[in-house]
Design an enzyme around this catalytic site. Structure first.
Site, PDB file in Angstrom:
ATOM      1  N   THR A  75      40.148  63.354  32.648  1.00  0.00           N
ATOM      2  CA  THR A  75      40.784  62.167  32.079  1.00  0.00           C
ATOM      3  C   THR A  75      39.760  61.094  31.712  1.00  0.00           C
ATOM      4  O   THR A  75      38.699  60.994  32.343  1.00  0.00           O
ATOM      5  CB  THR A  75      41.790  61.592  33.101  1.00  0.00           C
ATOM      6  OG1 THR A  75      42.178  60.289  32.696  1.00  0.00           O
ATOM      7  CG2 THR A  75      41.182  61.484  34.501  1.00  0.00           C
ATOM      8  N   ASP A  76      40.126  60.242  30.753  1.00  0.00           N
ATOM      9  CA  ASP A  76      39.258  59.105  30.409  1.00  0.00           C
ATOM     10  C   ASP A  76      39.132  58.114  31.566  1.00  0.00           C
ATOM     11  O   ASP A  76      38.223  57.273  31.575  1.00  0.00           O
ATOM     12  CB  ASP A  76      39.759  58.390  29.145  1.00  0.00           C
ATOM     13  CG  ASP A  76      41.152  57.789  29.249  1.00  0.00           C
ATOM     14  OD1 ASP A  76      41.786  57.907  30.316  1.00  0.00           O
ATOM     15  OD2 ASP A  76      41.604  57.192  28.246  1.00  0.00           O
ATOM     16  N   GLU A  77      40.027  58.220  32.556  1.00  0.00           N
ATOM     17  CA  GLU A  77      39.983  57.252  33.660  1.00  0.00           C
ATOM     18  C   GLU A  77      38.729  57.403  34.519  1.00  0.00           C
ATOM     19  O   GLU A  77      38.390  56.495  35.271  1.00  0.00           O
ATOM     20  CB  GLU A  77      41.230  57.383  34.535  1.00  0.00           C
ATOM     21  CG  GLU A  77      42.498  57.134  33.748  1.00  0.00           C
ATOM     22  CD  GLU A  77      43.659  56.614  34.572  1.00  0.00           C
ATOM     23  OE1 GLU A  77      43.470  56.293  35.751  1.00  0.00           O
ATOM     24  OE2 GLU A  77      44.758  56.530  34.010  1.00  0.00           O
ATOM     25  N   TYR A 101      43.344  58.015  42.261  1.00  0.00           N
ATOM     26  CA  TYR A 101      43.575  59.106  41.288  1.00  0.00           C
ATOM     27  C   TYR A 101      42.304  59.404  40.495  1.00  0.00           C
ATOM     28  O   TYR A 101      41.834  60.552  40.457  1.00  0.00           O
ATOM     29  CB  TYR A 101      44.718  58.733  40.325  1.00  0.00           C
ATOM     30  CG  TYR A 101      44.736  59.578  39.073  1.00  0.00           C
ATOM     31  CD1 TYR A 101      45.061  60.931  39.124  1.00  0.00           C
ATOM     32  CD2 TYR A 101      44.413  59.033  37.818  1.00  0.00           C
ATOM     33  CE1 TYR A 101      45.058  61.712  37.973  1.00  0.00           C
ATOM     34  CE2 TYR A 101      44.407  59.802  36.664  1.00  0.00           C
ATOM     35  CZ  TYR A 101      44.725  61.153  36.743  1.00  0.00           C
ATOM     36  OH  TYR A 101      44.717  61.915  35.606  1.00  0.00           O
ATOM     37  N   LYS A 103      39.888  62.749  40.443  1.00  0.00           N
ATOM     38  CA  LYS A 103      39.643  63.519  39.221  1.00  0.00           C
ATOM     39  C   LYS A 103      38.137  63.617  38.938  1.00  0.00           C
ATOM     40  O   LYS A 103      37.645  64.666  38.510  1.00  0.00           O
ATOM     41  CB  LYS A 103      40.360  62.888  38.027  1.00  0.00           C
ATOM     42  CG  LYS A 103      41.870  63.004  38.049  1.00  0.00           C
ATOM     43  CD  LYS A 103      42.390  64.429  37.956  1.00  0.00           C
ATOM     44  CE  LYS A 103      42.122  65.080  36.623  1.00  0.00           C
ATOM     45  NZ  LYS A 103      42.745  66.439  36.567  1.00  0.00           N
TER      46      LYS A 103
HETATM   47  P1  NAD Z   1      52.036  66.179  35.527  1.00  0.00           P
HETATM   48  O1  NAD Z   1      52.067  65.332  36.745  1.00  0.00           O
HETATM   49  O2  NAD Z   1      53.140  66.052  34.524  1.00  0.00           O
HETATM   50  O3  NAD Z   1      51.977  67.725  35.928  1.00  0.00           O
HETATM   51  C1  NAD Z   1      51.176  68.200  36.974  1.00  0.00           C
HETATM   52  C2  NAD Z   1      51.643  69.616  37.295  1.00  0.00           C
HETATM   53  O4  NAD Z   1      50.813  70.124  38.328  1.00  0.00           O
HETATM   54  C3  NAD Z   1      53.082  69.688  37.814  1.00  0.00           C
HETATM   55  O5  NAD Z   1      53.773  70.759  37.208  1.00  0.00           O
HETATM   56  C4  NAD Z   1      52.912  69.919  39.311  1.00  0.00           C
HETATM   57  O6  NAD Z   1      53.999  70.624  39.900  1.00  0.00           O
HETATM   58  C5  NAD Z   1      51.625  70.730  39.326  1.00  0.00           C
HETATM   59  N1  NAD Z   1      50.903  70.644  40.604  1.00  0.00           N
HETATM   60  C6  NAD Z   1      50.606  69.531  41.317  1.00  0.00           C
HETATM   61  N2  NAD Z   1      49.938  69.856  42.434  1.00  0.00           N
HETATM   62  C7  NAD Z   1      49.788  71.226  42.403  1.00  0.00           C
HETATM   63  C8  NAD Z   1      49.156  72.150  43.272  1.00  0.00           C
HETATM   64  N3  NAD Z   1      48.539  71.763  44.404  1.00  0.00           N
HETATM   65  N4  NAD Z   1      49.176  73.451  42.931  1.00  0.00           N
HETATM   66  C9  NAD Z   1      49.794  73.872  41.785  1.00  0.00           C
HETATM   67  N5  NAD Z   1      50.429  73.032  40.946  1.00  0.00           N
HETATM   68  C10 NAD Z   1      50.399  71.716  41.247  1.00  0.00           C
HETATM   69  O7  NAD Z   1      50.627  65.921  34.855  1.00  0.00           O
HETATM   70  P2  NAD Z   1      50.222  65.839  33.314  1.00  0.00           P
HETATM   71  O8  NAD Z   1      50.466  64.466  32.831  1.00  0.00           O
HETATM   72  O9  NAD Z   1      50.793  66.998  32.601  1.00  0.00           O
HETATM   73  O10 NAD Z   1      48.642  66.017  33.452  1.00  0.00           O
HETATM   74  C11 NAD Z   1      48.074  67.312  33.459  1.00  0.00           C
HETATM   75  C12 NAD Z   1      46.584  67.189  33.674  1.00  0.00           C
HETATM   76  O11 NAD Z   1      46.031  66.388  32.637  1.00  0.00           O
HETATM   77  C13 NAD Z   1      46.203  66.515  34.983  1.00  0.00           C
HETATM   78  O12 NAD Z   1      45.077  67.169  35.488  1.00  0.00           O
HETATM   79  C14 NAD Z   1      45.865  65.081  34.573  1.00  0.00           C
HETATM   80  O13 NAD Z   1      44.906  64.539  35.450  1.00  0.00           O
HETATM   81  C15 NAD Z   1      45.293  65.299  33.195  1.00  0.00           C
HETATM   82  N6  NAD Z   1      45.441  64.197  32.245  1.00  0.00           N
HETATM   83  C16 NAD Z   1      46.662  63.625  32.036  1.00  0.00           C
HETATM   84  C17 NAD Z   1      46.786  62.613  31.070  1.00  0.00           C
HETATM   85  C18 NAD Z   1      48.099  61.937  30.821  1.00  0.00           C
HETATM   86  O14 NAD Z   1      48.119  60.881  30.156  1.00  0.00           O
HETATM   87  N7  NAD Z   1      49.231  62.461  31.281  1.00  0.00           N
HETATM   88  C19 NAD Z   1      45.666  62.207  30.331  1.00  0.00           C
HETATM   89  C20 NAD Z   1      44.424  62.820  30.592  1.00  0.00           C
HETATM   90  C21 NAD Z   1      44.339  63.827  31.527  1.00  0.00           C
HETATM   91  O1  DAU Z   2      44.213  57.570  30.606  1.00  0.00           O
HETATM   92  C1  DAU Z   2      44.634  58.835  31.027  1.00  0.00           C
HETATM   93  C2  DAU Z   2      45.597  58.660  32.162  1.00  0.00           C
HETATM   94  O2  DAU Z   2      46.776  58.089  31.606  1.00  0.00           O
HETATM   95  C3  DAU Z   2      45.909  59.964  32.886  1.00  0.00           C
HETATM   96  O3  DAU Z   2      44.739  60.450  33.485  1.00  0.00           O
HETATM   97  C4  DAU Z   2      46.980  59.733  33.934  1.00  0.00           C
HETATM   98  O4  DAU Z   2      47.348  60.986  34.509  1.00  0.00           O
HETATM   99  C5  DAU Z   2      48.192  59.109  33.279  1.00  0.00           C
HETATM  100  O5  DAU Z   2      49.182  58.809  34.246  1.00  0.00           O
HETATM  101  C6  DAU Z   2      47.806  57.838  32.528  1.00  0.00           C
HETATM  102  O6  DAU Z   2      47.407  56.791  33.430  1.00  0.00           O
HETATM  103  P1  DAU Z   2      47.823  55.239  33.217  1.00  0.00           P
HETATM  104  O7  DAU Z   2      47.778  54.582  34.529  1.00  0.00           O
HETATM  105  O8  DAU Z   2      47.076  54.631  32.101  1.00  0.00           O
HETATM  106  O9  DAU Z   2      49.325  55.460  32.716  1.00  0.00           O
HETATM  107  P2  DAU Z   2      50.704  54.747  33.087  1.00  0.00           P
HETATM  108  O10 DAU Z   2      51.745  55.291  32.153  1.00  0.00           O
HETATM  109  O11 DAU Z   2      50.996  54.775  34.535  1.00  0.00           O
HETATM  110  O12 DAU Z   2      50.391  53.241  32.675  1.00  0.00           O
HETATM  111  C7  DAU Z   2      50.026  52.915  31.339  1.00  0.00           C
HETATM  112  C8  DAU Z   2      49.809  51.396  31.300  1.00  0.00           C
HETATM  113  O13 DAU Z   2      51.076  50.767  31.485  1.00  0.00           O
HETATM  114  C9  DAU Z   2      48.903  50.871  32.393  1.00  0.00           C
HETATM  115  O14 DAU Z   2      48.154  49.781  31.901  1.00  0.00           O
HETATM  116  C10 DAU Z   2      49.883  50.390  33.460  1.00  0.00           C
HETATM  117  C11 DAU Z   2      51.063  49.914  32.635  1.00  0.00           C
HETATM  118  N1  DAU Z   2      52.384  50.049  33.295  1.00  0.00           N
HETATM  119  C12 DAU Z   2      52.728  51.259  33.785  1.00  0.00           C
HETATM  120  C13 DAU Z   2      53.932  51.413  34.430  1.00  0.00           C
HETATM  121  C14 DAU Z   2      54.333  52.766  34.992  1.00  0.00           C
HETATM  122  C15 DAU Z   2      53.225  48.959  33.369  1.00  0.00           C
HETATM  123  O15 DAU Z   2      52.919  47.845  32.889  1.00  0.00           O
HETATM  124  N2  DAU Z   2      54.417  49.119  34.021  1.00  0.00           N
HETATM  125  C16 DAU Z   2      54.805  50.299  34.568  1.00  0.00           C
HETATM  126  O16 DAU Z   2      55.902  50.362  35.162  1.00  0.00           O
END
Ligand code: NAD
Ligand code: DAU
Length: 363
Positions: free
Chosen positions: A146-148, A170, A174
């Protein structure tokens, strides 16, 4: 994904394939009908949902090339045989929500660090089998990061060799996971690549995250809890573009390298909320200013030129992607209403109860 008729990897293990991005990757991959086979290993945590893979299971041809295994990536007994029969492992499995990592960090260490270690050990064992002449090539490993991991970026755009400065449990977990991956490339010669994706959005997004939470709350005329001043900036990436970029890096990425997957759509949270309310025809008066997330990263932005040079470009504009997402949530209420029940109520109370009680109208 590219090279539809000649997949480089025919047997894929996709961990976390029942989650948001992983399920998109699996749906899109199997829909190519190129003969490749997919095993999903997923623990089905609160975030995992088999309904995300229903389109695959409803299609007999795709279903014949698909298998679902419920299990934990941190369990070597489950992982080893699955890795042994795979040409590539794509690791989406993670605890993924920053707010939950602030409430309960431990699960993040178990899955996002120890889980990665277990997967890597299984790949290392396959390298030994190659040495012993028991198989032709060890599996390629792709870690979805992730970019985080770059931390909050005040100006400019992070490049792949920038210093990692994660600031939440988190993002720290990562970062640890991807450093382990790199160490297995350097130390054991594992064929491994890493992607760092931007904030992803789209259909099947768990409603704990900003965009789906605000869409679904607004549809029910419930308050939208905006953290702090709402001027935090994120770079938004449509889910099918993110999944496609991961497929592209899997096929074309250079071993040992890391690739930013940038959306090229930087917006403040306020801009995002304004746009989704406009699409829904709902008023700004639903938005409430609530206490900020502790340690809230102000801005993420990445330079995507390395992945562009590898031949990948996004296809979706933010406006089109957000419209498609709002419409999907409007048309798939059974999907998200099932998630916003049971465990959800406890989480929502913990995360938002005091915040909403102390909230004020957002100006
Ligand atoms: P998500 O939370 O929707 O899905 C995670 C999945 O992993 C779920 O199906 C969960 O059941 C499974 N899981 C969790 N723990 C597990 C374990 N111990 N063994 C097997 N399965 C397990 O997540 P997402 O948003 O689809 O993100 C997927 C990946 O991409 C993650 O690694 C996250 O860090 C990364 N990522 C997400 C974002 C985003 O904005 N959502 C951006 C950049 C990177
Ligand atoms: O940048 C990549 C990441 O993006 C992934 O690695 C993470 O898995 C994914 O959850 C996401 O993280 P963020 O923390 O950026 O996403 P989130 O949707 O939780 O929040 C987006 C922005 O919105 C952040 O600045 C927090 C704000 N926010 C979020 C929630 C849930 C609010 O203001 N109110 C809220 O209730």
């Amino acid at each position: 994904m590219t090279d539809a008729l000649q997949p480089r990897f025919r047997r894929l293990l996709v961990t976390g394939g029942a989650g948001f991005i992983g399920s998109c990757f699996v749906r899109d991959l199997l829909a190519r009908r190129d003969g490749s086979r997919v095993s999903v290993l997923d623990k089905l945590t609160y975030a995992g949902n088999r309904a995300n893979l229903a389109p695959v299971e409803a299609d007999p041809e795709q279903a014949s090339r698909f298998r679902f295994v419920v299990g934990d990536i941190a369990d070597p007994a489950v992982v080893a045989p699955l890795v042994a029969e795979s040409d590539a492992v794509v690791n989406f499995a993670a605890e993924s929500h920053v707010d939950r990592s602030i409430l309960d960090p431990e699960a993040f260490l178990r899955t996002d660090v120890l889980g990665v270690h277990v997967l890597l050990e299984a790949c290392r064992a396959e390298r030994e089998r190659v040495r012993a002449g028991d198989r032709a090539a060890a599996p390629r490993f792709l870690q979805v990061s992730t970019d985080e991991v770059y931390g909050s970026v005040a100006t400019g755009a992070s490049r792949e060799d920038d210093r990692l400065e994660p600031r939440s449990p988190y993002s720290s977990a990562k970062a640890a996971g991807e450093l382990l991956v790199h160490s297995y490339f350097v130390t054991y010669g594992l064929d491994a690549v890493v992607t760092r994706g931007s904030n992803t959005y789209g259909p099947y997004h768990h409603p704990e995250k900003l965009i789906p939470l605000f869409i679904t709350n607004a549809m029910d005329d419930q308050p939208l809890p905006l953290y702090g001043d709402g001027l935090q900036r994120r770079d938004w990436l449509y889910v099918a573009d993110h999944a496609g970029a991961i497929g592209h890096v899997l096929e074309h990425g250079v071993a040992g390298e890391t690739y930013n997957v940038s959306g090229g759509n930087e917006r403040t949270n306020r801009e995002v909320v304004t746009a989704l309310l406009a699409r829904l025809g709902k008023p700004w008066s639903l938005v409430r200013t609530v206490e900020d997330r502790p340690g809230h990263d102000r801005r993420y932005a990445m330079d995507g030129s390395k992945l562009s040079a590898l031949g990948w470009t996004n296809t979706m504009t933010f406006e089109e992607g957000l419209a498609a997402t709002v419409d999907w949530f409007r048309d798939n209420q059974n999907w998200w209403r099932a998630i916003k029940s049971g465990e959800w109520d406890d989480y929502y109370r913990r995360q938002y109860g005091a915040r909403l009680a102390g909230s004020r109208e957002a100006t």
